[in-house]
Design a protein around this motif. Structure first.
Motif, PDB file in Angstrom:
ATOM      1  N   PRO A   1       0.823  -1.213   0.000  1.00 25.20           N
ATOM      2  CA  PRO A   1       0.000   0.000   0.000  1.00 25.20           C
ATOM      3  C   PRO A   1       0.857   1.262   0.000  1.00 25.20           C
ATOM      4  O   PRO A   1       1.965   1.272   0.541  1.00 25.20           O
ATOM      5  N   TRP A   2       0.316   2.310  -0.603  1.00 25.67           N
ATOM      6  CA  TRP A   2       1.073   3.559  -0.722  1.00 25.67           C
ATOM      7  C   TRP A   2       1.509   4.088   0.634  1.00 25.67           C
ATOM      8  O   TRP A   2       2.596   4.634   0.764  1.00 25.67           O
ATOM      9  N   HIS A   3       0.684   3.928   1.653  1.00 22.57           N
ATOM     10  CA  HIS A   3       1.009   4.533   2.940  1.00 22.57           C
ATOM     11  C   HIS A   3       2.205   3.889   3.630  1.00 22.57           C
ATOM     12  O   HIS A   3       2.763   4.456   4.565  1.00 22.57           O
ATOM     13  N   SER A   4       2.631   2.729   3.160  1.00 20.43           N
ATOM     14  CA  SER A   4       3.817   2.109   3.770  1.00 20.43           C
ATOM     15  C   SER A   4       5.078   2.939   3.503  1.00 20.43           C
ATOM     16  O   SER A   4       6.061   2.814   4.218  1.00 20.43           O
ATOM     17  N   GLU A   5       5.048   3.796   2.475  1.00 24.33           N
ATOM     18  CA  GLU A   5       6.197   4.646   2.152  1.00 24.33           C
ATOM     19  C   GLU A   5       6.025   6.084   2.617  1.00 24.33           C
ATOM     20  O   GLU A   5       6.855   6.938   2.330  1.00 24.33           O
ATOM     21  N   ALA A   6       4.942   6.384   3.307  1.00 21.46           N
ATOM     22  CA  ALA A   6       4.643   7.761   3.716  1.00 21.46           C
ATOM     23  C   ALA A   6       5.672   8.296   4.714  1.00 21.46           C
ATOM     24  O   ALA A   6       6.050   7.608   5.669  1.00 21.46           O
ATOM     25  N   ALA A   7       6.108   9.508   4.487  1.00 19.63           N
ATOM     26  CA  ALA A   7       7.081  10.155   5.382  1.00 19.63           C
ATOM     27  C   ALA A   7       6.508  10.342   6.783  1.00 19.63           C
ATOM     28  O   ALA A   7       7.241  10.282   7.762  1.00 19.63           O
ATOM     29  N   CYS A   8       5.200  10.522   6.880  1.00 24.69           N
ATOM     30  CA  CYS A   8       4.592  10.774   8.188  1.00 24.69           C
ATOM     31  C   CYS A   8       4.613   9.551   9.096  1.00 24.69           C
ATOM     32  O   CYS A   8       4.412   9.682  10.310  1.00 24.69           O
TER      33      CYS A   8
END
Length: 120
Positions: A27-34
């Motif tokens: 999922p995209w959020h696995s790479e999220a800076a936050c």
């Protein structure tokens, strides 16, 4: 390392995010800076004074500015729609403006999907 996506104005979210190798990896959020920052930076505590809110939101937007999945995050928040917090570099109020402009453009385009790559 993948090249950074082209920079857009804060009011110009892209259409659906382009598919990339990241889509296959998870999922995209696995790479999220936050994911590496305190969640409290992105969501307001109750009864937060205006000056503190503006400062916190600016700090959250700084994290978003260096995020490799900024556009995916922004589009997620617009499609849900997420009613609170900073998502994809936009506050809830900024997202409401973007959504309003999208609806207006869709209406003026006669029901066709309008070009939303640039919202003026």
């Amino acid at each position: 390392m993948q090249p950074s996506p082209p920079q857009e104005s804060q009011w110009a979210p892209a259409g659906p995010p382009p598919r990339s190798s990241r889509d296959l990896a998870g999922p995209w959020h696995s790479e999220a800076a936050c994911r590496r920052d305190e969640a409290g930076l992105f969501f307001a505590p109750s009864q937060e004074p205006t000056a503190a809110r503006l400062s916190r939101e600016q700090a959250a937007k700084s994290v978003c500015a260096r995020c490799p999945v900024l556009l995916e995050c922004r589009e997620h928040a617009l499609l849900q729609p997420e009613p609170y917090g900073v998502w994809g570099g936009l506050t809830a109020a900024e997202r409401r403006v973007v959504l309003s402009r999208r609806r207006r453009r869709e209406t003026t385009s006669g029901g066709r999907t309008a070009d939303i790559s640039r919202i003026a």
